[in-house]
Every structure is written in C-alpha cells, then in structure tokens.
Design a protein around this motif. Sequence first.
Motif, PDB file in Angstrom:
ATOM      1  N   PHE A   6       0.845  -1.182   0.000  1.00  0.00           N
ATOM      2  CA  PHE A   6       0.000   0.000   0.000  1.00  0.00           C
ATOM      3  C   PHE A   6       0.876   1.225   0.000  1.00  0.00           C
ATOM      4  CE2 PHE A   6      -3.466   2.704   0.533  1.00  0.00           C
ATOM      5  CZ  PHE A   6      -3.069   3.704   1.381  1.00  0.00           C
ATOM      6  N   ALA A   7       0.514   2.190  -0.839  1.00  0.00           N
ATOM      7  CA  ALA A   7       1.352   3.372  -0.942  1.00  0.00           C
ATOM      8  C   ALA A   7       0.499   4.616  -0.907  1.00  0.00           C
ATOM      9  CB  ALA A   7       2.132   3.346  -2.248  1.00  0.00           C
ATOM     10  N   SER A   8       0.938   5.612  -0.163  1.00  0.00           N
ATOM     11  CA  SER A   8       0.222   6.874  -0.099  1.00  0.00           C
ATOM     12  C   SER A   8       0.715   7.790  -1.190  1.00  0.00           C
ATOM     13  CB  SER A   8       0.439   7.527   1.271  1.00  0.00           C
ATOM     14  OG  SER A   8       1.818   7.750   1.475  1.00  0.00           O
ATOM     15  N   GLY A   9       0.056   8.932  -1.342  1.00  0.00           N
ATOM     16  CA  GLY A   9       0.383   9.825  -2.439  1.00  0.00           C
ATOM     17  C   GLY A   9       1.679  10.569  -2.239  1.00  0.00           C
ATOM     18  N   GLY A  10       2.147  11.138  -3.330  1.00  0.00           N
ATOM     19  CA  GLY A  10       3.355  11.932  -3.280  1.00  0.00           C
ATOM     20  C   GLY A  10       3.013  13.373  -2.965  1.00  0.00           C
ATOM     21  N   CYS A  11       3.772  14.294  -3.506  1.00  0.00           N
ATOM     22  CA  CYS A  11       3.561  15.698  -3.203  1.00  0.00           C
ATOM     23  C   CYS A  11       2.258  16.176  -3.823  1.00  0.00           C
ATOM     24  CB  CYS A  11       4.721  16.533  -3.715  1.00  0.00           C
ATOM     25  SG  CYS A  11       4.920  16.458  -5.511  1.00  0.00           S
ATOM     26  N   LYS A  12       1.716  17.227  -3.279  1.00  0.00           N
ATOM     27  CA  LYS A  12       0.444  17.740  -3.758  1.00  0.00           C
ATOM     28  C   LYS A  12       0.633  18.578  -5.013  1.00  0.00           C
ATOM     29  CE  LYS A  12      -1.939  17.756   0.681  1.00  0.00           C
ATOM     30  NZ  LYS A  12      -2.686  18.576   1.651  1.00  0.00           N
ATOM     31  N   ASP A  39     -13.351  -3.584   7.221  1.00  0.00           N
ATOM     32  CA  ASP A  39     -13.693  -2.188   6.996  1.00  0.00           C
ATOM     33  C   ASP A  39     -12.859  -1.680   5.829  1.00  0.00           C
ATOM     34  OD1 ASP A  39     -14.932   0.397   8.458  1.00  0.00           O
ATOM     35  OD2 ASP A  39     -12.937   0.868   7.671  1.00  0.00           O
ATOM     36  N   LEU A  40     -13.508  -1.255   4.760  1.00  0.00           N
ATOM     37  CA  LEU A  40     -12.781  -0.865   3.558  1.00  0.00           C
ATOM     38  C   LEU A  40     -11.874   0.350   3.777  1.00  0.00           C
ATOM     39  CD1 LEU A  40     -12.212  -1.501   0.615  1.00  0.00           C
ATOM     40  CD2 LEU A  40     -14.200  -0.101  -0.011  1.00  0.00           C
ATOM     41  N   PRO A  41     -12.326   1.426   4.433  1.00  0.00           N
ATOM     42  CA  PRO A  41     -11.403   2.546   4.672  1.00  0.00           C
ATOM     43  C   PRO A  41     -10.160   2.142   5.455  1.00  0.00           C
ATOM     44  CG  PRO A  41     -13.664   3.254   5.008  1.00  0.00           C
ATOM     45  CD  PRO A  41     -13.700   1.756   4.849  1.00  0.00           C
ATOM     46  N   ASP A  42     -10.293   1.215   6.396  1.00  0.00           N
ATOM     47  CA  ASP A  42      -9.123   0.739   7.133  1.00  0.00           C
ATOM     48  C   ASP A  42      -8.176  -0.033   6.212  1.00  0.00           C
ATOM     49  OD1 ASP A  42     -10.006   1.860   9.457  1.00  0.00           O
ATOM     50  OD2 ASP A  42     -10.734  -0.008  10.347  1.00  0.00           O
ATOM     51  N   MET A  43      -8.732  -0.776   5.269  1.00  0.00           N
ATOM     52  CA  MET A  43      -7.916  -1.579   4.370  1.00  0.00           C
ATOM     53  C   MET A  43      -7.067  -0.719   3.449  1.00  0.00           C
ATOM     54  SD  MET A  43     -10.575  -4.559   3.224  1.00  0.00           S
ATOM     55  CE  MET A  43      -9.372  -5.468   2.255  1.00  0.00           C
ATOM     56  N   ILE A  44      -7.615   0.376   2.978  1.00  0.00           N
ATOM     57  CA  ILE A  44      -6.909   1.187   1.996  1.00  0.00           C
ATOM     58  C   ILE A  44      -6.380   2.498   2.559  1.00  0.00           C
ATOM     59  CG2 ILE A  44      -8.226   0.173   0.103  1.00  0.00           C
ATOM     60  CD1 ILE A  44      -9.877   2.716  -0.022  1.00  0.00           C
ATOM     61  N   GLY A  45      -6.706   2.786   3.811  1.00  0.00           N
ATOM     62  CA  GLY A  45      -6.176   3.983   4.454  1.00  0.00           C
ATOM     63  C   GLY A  45      -6.884   5.259   4.080  1.00  0.00           C
ATOM     64  N   ARG A  54      -8.469   8.747  -8.249  1.00  0.00           N
ATOM     65  CA  ARG A  54      -7.367   7.887  -7.817  1.00  0.00           C
ATOM     66  C   ARG A  54      -7.740   6.411  -7.959  1.00  0.00           C
ATOM     67  NH1 ARG A  54      -3.453   9.083  -2.839  1.00  0.00           N
ATOM     68  NH2 ARG A  54      -2.069   7.295  -3.049  1.00  0.00           N
ATOM     69  N   GLY A  55      -6.765   5.595  -8.439  1.00  0.00           N
ATOM     70  CA  GLY A  55      -7.009   4.183  -8.666  1.00  0.00           C
ATOM     71  C   GLY A  55      -6.498   3.303  -7.544  1.00  0.00           C
ATOM     72  N   TYR A  56      -7.261   2.272  -7.228  1.00  0.00           N
ATOM     73  CA  TYR A  56      -6.906   1.302  -6.181  1.00  0.00           C
ATOM     74  C   TYR A  56      -7.076  -0.110  -6.732  1.00  0.00           C
ATOM     75  CZ  TYR A  56      -7.719   5.173  -2.862  1.00  0.00           C
ATOM     76  OH  TYR A  56      -7.687   6.371  -2.188  1.00  0.00           O
ATOM     77  N   TYR A  57      -6.336  -1.060  -6.142  1.00  0.00           N
ATOM     78  CA  TYR A  57      -6.653  -2.468  -6.342  1.00  0.00           C
ATOM     79  C   TYR A  57      -6.512  -3.207  -5.024  1.00  0.00           C
ATOM     80  CZ  TYR A  57      -1.820  -4.348  -6.335  1.00  0.00           C
ATOM     81  OH  TYR A  57      -0.555  -4.738  -5.975  1.00  0.00           O
ATOM     82  N   LEU A  58      -7.288  -4.251  -4.882  1.00  0.00           N
ATOM     83  CA  LEU A  58      -7.176  -5.196  -3.771  1.00  0.00           C
ATOM     84  C   LEU A  58      -7.154  -6.598  -4.353  1.00  0.00           C
ATOM     85  CD1 LEU A  58      -9.868  -3.779  -1.298  1.00  0.00           C
ATOM     86  CD2 LEU A  58      -7.392  -3.671  -0.978  1.00  0.00           C
ATOM     87  N   LYS A  59      -6.212  -7.417  -3.931  1.00  0.00           N
ATOM     88  CA  LYS A  59      -6.198  -8.843  -4.251  1.00  0.00           C
ATOM     89  C   LYS A  59      -6.587  -9.564  -2.973  1.00  0.00           C
ATOM     90  CE  LYS A  59      -3.363 -12.644  -6.014  1.00  0.00           C
ATOM     91  NZ  LYS A  59      -1.997 -13.082  -6.408  1.00  0.00           N
ATOM     92  N   ILE A  82      -3.853 -10.159   2.206  1.00  0.00           N
ATOM     93  CA  ILE A  82      -4.452  -9.287   1.205  1.00  0.00           C
ATOM     94  C   ILE A  82      -3.363  -8.394   0.628  1.00  0.00           C
ATOM     95  CG2 ILE A  82      -6.073  -7.383   0.847  1.00  0.00           C
ATOM     96  CD1 ILE A  82      -7.733  -8.572   3.146  1.00  0.00           C
ATOM     97  N   SER A  83      -3.352  -8.278  -0.694  1.00  0.00           N
ATOM     98  CA  SER A  83      -2.442  -7.360  -1.366  1.00  0.00           C
ATOM     99  C   SER A  83      -3.239  -6.144  -1.804  1.00  0.00           C
ATOM    100  CB  SER A  83      -1.801  -8.045  -2.577  1.00  0.00           C
ATOM    101  OG  SER A  83      -1.010  -7.141  -3.313  1.00  0.00           O
ATOM    102  N   ARG A  84      -2.640  -4.964  -1.680  1.00  0.00           N
ATOM    103  CA  ARG A  84      -3.405  -3.753  -1.996  1.00  0.00           C
ATOM    104  C   ARG A  84      -2.483  -2.640  -2.488  1.00  0.00           C
ATOM    105  NH1 ARG A  84      -5.243  -3.733   4.043  1.00  0.00           N
ATOM    106  NH2 ARG A  84      -4.200  -5.734   3.881  1.00  0.00           N
ATOM    107  N   SER A  85      -3.046  -1.715  -3.227  1.00  0.00           N
ATOM    108  CA  SER A  85      -2.296  -0.548  -3.679  1.00  0.00           C
ATOM    109  C   SER A  85      -3.224   0.628  -3.919  1.00  0.00           C
ATOM    110  CB  SER A  85      -1.530  -0.851  -4.976  1.00  0.00           C
ATOM    111  OG  SER A  85      -0.842   0.302  -5.434  1.00  0.00           O
TER     112      SER A  85
END
Length: 218
Positions: A15-21, A78-84, A115-120, A129-132
């Motif tokens: 899982f990765a958070s965003g870069g600079c704004k 909880d989906l928000p917990d899964m993806i942050g 913004r795009g996400y995936y969950l395996k 669980i794999s996520r990005s």
Amino acid sequence: MRIILGFIVTGFIAFASGGCKSEKKAVSFCDTACLRDTLKFVNENHPLKPYVYISPKDCVADTLIWSYNGMGANRKMDLPDMIGDVVRLNKHYVRCVIVDTSYAWLLFNDCSNGRGYYLKIPFAKSKNISRSARAINNLDPKFSVAEGLVAYTDQGNIFVEEMATGKKAMMTLGEQLQFDFNAIHNTLDSVNISPSRIWVKVKLNEGWKELEKSISMK
C-alpha cells in the motif's frame, strides 16, 4: 489456474500513499453520486458461487464482505481501514474478477479525485491481502490496460501483473518521480498496456515524454 469470472458493475502490501500535492485541482472522470446500494459480484457459474460485496454507509464504501458456499463464514473488513482512506465509489467504476475460490481482484477509482486502487483478496485466511493506492486502472478512460492485467506504479517504474497466473513484467521510467495520485494525469497522462507492450506518456524532469517497452510476462 484460470479466470472464471470477470464483472464490471452496471445497476481491491504494497500500500502506498500519495506523493507531493499538485497545484492543479484534480478532475475526476466519474461523479460522486451517493452510493446507496450494496455492490454485489457473484460467480453464478461456479458450484460454490464465490462472491464479493461492498456495502455503503453514509453514501461512501464502508464494508467489504467475501465468501463462498461451504466456506463456513463471511470474511468481513472495513474498507477505509484496508486502503487507508474513505473512497466515494460510482457503481460504473468498480470491477471485480474472481479467480476460482482462490482470490478475487477488486479494482476501483475514487470518484472524488479519480485515484485508482486495487485489492487482491484471498478467500483463505492464511493468505494476506495485497493492496495498492497507486493502481493504473482501465476504468480511467485515459488508461488502456488489457483485460486480465492489473497495473500500478512506484513512481519510478510501471508494473504489470497477470491476474490469473501472477506473472509479472515492468518498465522503468528512468527517474524517481513525485506523483500526486489524487491528480495523476498531471504526471502520467496516458498509458497503453498489453501482455506484450507498455507505452506511457509521462512528465519527466525534462518535460513530457512518450516511453515504450516490449515485455514478456514471467
């Protein structure tokens, strides 16, 4: 292993958070209408009918539920917990691909910023669980990614994985960039990805460039 079922909703670590704004305001390609109904993906053709549900709360995606007949219980997170993060989903911009009763791929875009996400999601509790939050989904009209593939970036490379087999390929961008994943087109304008080729239009330090590489999934 083969993909049994793929759905597009019509009626998902590294899982990765965003870069600079970015200074530019993000413009999404889908609207943020209130999500009121549970999104249901079921493989009716499989004898155990594996399924994935996304249930909403207060208009946003809230709970992820997955199981199959005979599994004994629903798996629930909880989906928000899964993806942050809290995401606003449009039912037309969510896709689920169920691979037997092994796992399901869930791909979606947040309609508040694109913004795009995936969950395996494995059905077995013994597997992780794999996520990005750096997914490059073909739900975005500027991103062409062949069916059966999932794509994502670490800001310096483009990675591609075959959903059914786990085979992978990659292409380097040549630089470590700083993406704002809430406004990804400010850096990554467009892509065209197939099992044999990766093409991107990306903003490098020297300006916009088109990069291309022939690949082999291994």
